[in-house]
Design an enzyme around this catalytic site. Structure first.
Site, PDB file in Angstrom:
ATOM      1  N   GLU A  57      13.260  32.978  75.215  1.00 37.34           N
ATOM      2  CA  GLU A  57      13.096  33.347  73.082  1.00 37.34           C
ATOM      3  C   GLU A  57      13.213  32.376  72.363  1.00 37.34           C
ATOM      4  O   GLU A  57      12.352  32.054  71.469  1.00 37.34           O
ATOM      5  CB  GLU A  57      13.035  34.559  73.484  1.00 37.34           C
ATOM      6  CG  GLU A  57      11.649  35.629  74.044  1.00 37.34           C
ATOM      7  CD  GLU A  57      12.869  36.261  75.606  1.00 37.34           C
ATOM      8  OE1 GLU A  57      12.915  37.389  75.619  1.00 37.34           O
ATOM      9  OE2 GLU A  57      14.195  35.521  75.603  1.00 37.34           O
ATOM     10  N   CYS A  89      17.141  39.056  71.947  1.00 35.66           N
ATOM     11  CA  CYS A  89      15.475  38.574  71.444  1.00 35.66           C
ATOM     12  C   CYS A  89      14.972  39.485  70.518  1.00 35.66           C
ATOM     13  O   CYS A  89      14.109  38.596  69.911  1.00 35.66           O
ATOM     14  CB  CYS A  89      15.394  38.242  72.326  1.00 35.66           C
ATOM     15  SG  CYS A  89      16.305  37.352  73.746  1.00 35.66           S
ATOM     16  N   GLU A 273      26.827  32.653 104.933  1.00 40.70           N
ATOM     17  CA  GLU A 273      26.474  31.663 106.415  1.00 40.70           C
ATOM     18  C   GLU A 273      28.132  31.746 107.056  1.00 40.70           C
ATOM     19  O   GLU A 273      28.772  31.664 106.327  1.00 40.70           O
ATOM     20  CB  GLU A 273      25.796  30.416 106.013  1.00 40.70           C
ATOM     21  CG  GLU A 273      26.841  29.268 105.213  1.00 40.70           C
ATOM     22  CD  GLU A 273      26.673  28.021 105.412  1.00 40.70           C
ATOM     23  OE1 GLU A 273      26.651  27.531 105.487  1.00 40.70           O
ATOM     24  OE2 GLU A 273      25.282  28.594 104.233  1.00 40.70           O
ATOM     25  N   ALA A 279      27.897  37.877 110.503  1.00 36.93           N
ATOM     26  CA  ALA A 279      26.724  38.242 110.247  1.00 36.93           C
ATOM     27  C   ALA A 279      26.099  39.366 110.313  1.00 36.93           C
ATOM     28  O   ALA A 279      25.654  40.299 110.328  1.00 36.93           O
ATOM     29  CB  ALA A 279      25.613  37.063 110.588  1.00 36.93           C
ATOM     30  N   GLY A 280      26.305  39.486 111.891  1.00 34.17           N
ATOM     31  CA  GLY A 280      26.195  40.420 112.661  1.00 34.17           C
ATOM     32  C   GLY A 280      26.460  41.902 111.951  1.00 34.17           C
ATOM     33  O   GLY A 280      26.086  43.104 111.601  1.00 34.17           O
ATOM     34  N   ALA A 281      28.406  42.359 111.291  1.00 35.10           N
ATOM     35  CA  ALA A 281      28.025  42.879 110.721  1.00 35.10           C
ATOM     36  C   ALA A 281      27.190  43.506 109.488  1.00 35.10           C
ATOM     37  O   ALA A 281      27.163  45.079 109.215  1.00 35.10           O
ATOM     38  CB  ALA A 281      29.866  43.230 110.385  1.00 35.10           C
TER      39      ALA A 281
END
Length: 347
Positions: A57, A89, A273, A279-281
């Site tokens: 704004e 704002c 990654e 990742a599985g956890a």
């Protein structure tokens, strides 16, 4: 109840485009603003560029100058009503003499909310909810972090057609082609942390940075926080400790602990990654919010799966709702979101 005009709807789409013009404003949301004169002419277009910079704004009002008096401000997020690194704002809009405000997403942050009510109390006509779904999707990760109290998690993986992300000897580099690897950088740039397990770091010595089209790292102040998770010691000569980007070590594989550490460091969007076990956890804990998979047209036959878990039957299958399916060079990119309920509960 007042509604948005066709011109204001079009202006909101332009404001959304402006908000998308930078990949990341975290820990703040991406916001765009268009100032319309009383006759509907576009006067200015502004957007927020990140913490400490003018809000959308204020950026648009500065460009508009005196033309903002009596004008309409079309903004993708309800104007904030608090003082942080910058002023509210709502006050900037009132000082500029704006007569009408049209916004998309209501501010989910209780610290900054209340802008619409404050403007209405001051005599400004306010219309909310215009293209709200599009605006909310634009700031999906930020909204999640604000409302859920933890970072939004995107899990990215690369795999062969038979679902393998590493060879039997543990090597996993360059499963996908150069186009896919460049494509990853665009998504990485949206996040404020890149997370990998110690096993993946030791195996591949990744940089865990955001790089440009020439494979050069972005400046330090534009890099996400690098996060290495696990209890194994990483030698200091590994690239994750270079001076290209900041690095945080988290000596735990508990996803809840990891996310609490990231929250304490102000992280809103974690890019997960590197490491099927880690990742599985996260997957088993229900802490993956988006999946981006790159599938290479190749077969390994044996090796490590992209995801390691404890599923024992098809009843453990968790479907993914696909949002996008795109060919990137010779590879296929799938973007989706996990469906929280097991398949039999959804039937």
């Amino acid at each position: 109840m007042a509604t948005a005009t066709d011109v204001e709807q079009q202006a909101m789409r332009r404001a959304l485009e402006a908000a998308r013009s930078i990949p990341r404003a975290l820990p703040n949301p991406r916001v765009g603003c268009v100032i319309l004169s009383p006759d509907g002419t576009q006067v200015a277009v502004g957007h927020h560029r990140g913490a400490g910079t003018p809000h959308a704004e204020v950026d648009a009002l500065t460009q508009a100058g005196d033309a903002a008096r009596g004008a309409t401000a079309v903004v993708t997020l309800e104007p904030c009503h608090h003082t942080g690194r910058t002023g509210p704002c709502t006050q900037a809009l009132l000082d500029a003499g704006v007569a009408r405000v049209v916004y998309a997403q209501s501010d989910p942050n209780p610290v900054a909310a209340g802008g619409a009510a404050a403007l209405q109390a001051a005599g400004v006509e306010v219309v909310g909810g215009v293209l709200a779904d599009e605006a909310t999707e634009l700031n999906r990760a930020w909204t999640h972090a604000v409302t859920q109290g933890r970072p939004f998690v995107t899990w990215k993986y690369a795999a062969t057609l038979d679902g393998l992300s590493a060879a039997p000897d543990g090597t996993s580099k360059w499963i996908t082609g150069p186009a896919a690897r460049r494509d990853v950088q665009r998504f990485r740039a949206e996040c404020d942390a890149i997370v990998a397990g110690t096993g993946a770091v030791l195996a591949d010595d990744p940089r865990l940075t955001v790089r440009d089209e020439d494979d050069m790292p972005l400046p330090y102040d534009q890099q996400p926080l690098r996060v290495v998770v696990g209890e194994t010691t990483i030698p200091r000569y590994y690239r994750v400790f270079d001076r290209v980007a900041p690095t945080l070590m988290v000596q735990s594989r508990d996803p809840e602990v990891v996310l609490a550490k990231l929250r304490d460091h102000g992280v809103h969007h974690a890019w997960l990654e590197g490491g099927p076990r880690l990742a599985g956890a996260f997957w088993a804990a229900g802490l993956v919010d988006r999946v981006i998979g790159y599938i290479a047209p190749a077969l390994l036959g044996s090796g490590r799966a992209a995801l390691e878990g404890e599923a024992t039957t098809l009843a453990d299958l968790r479907p993914i709702e696909i949002d996008d399916l795109t060919r990137v060079g010779p590879d296929i990119r799938i973007v989706g979101r996990p469906q929280r309920a097991p398949r039999e509960e959804m039937d």
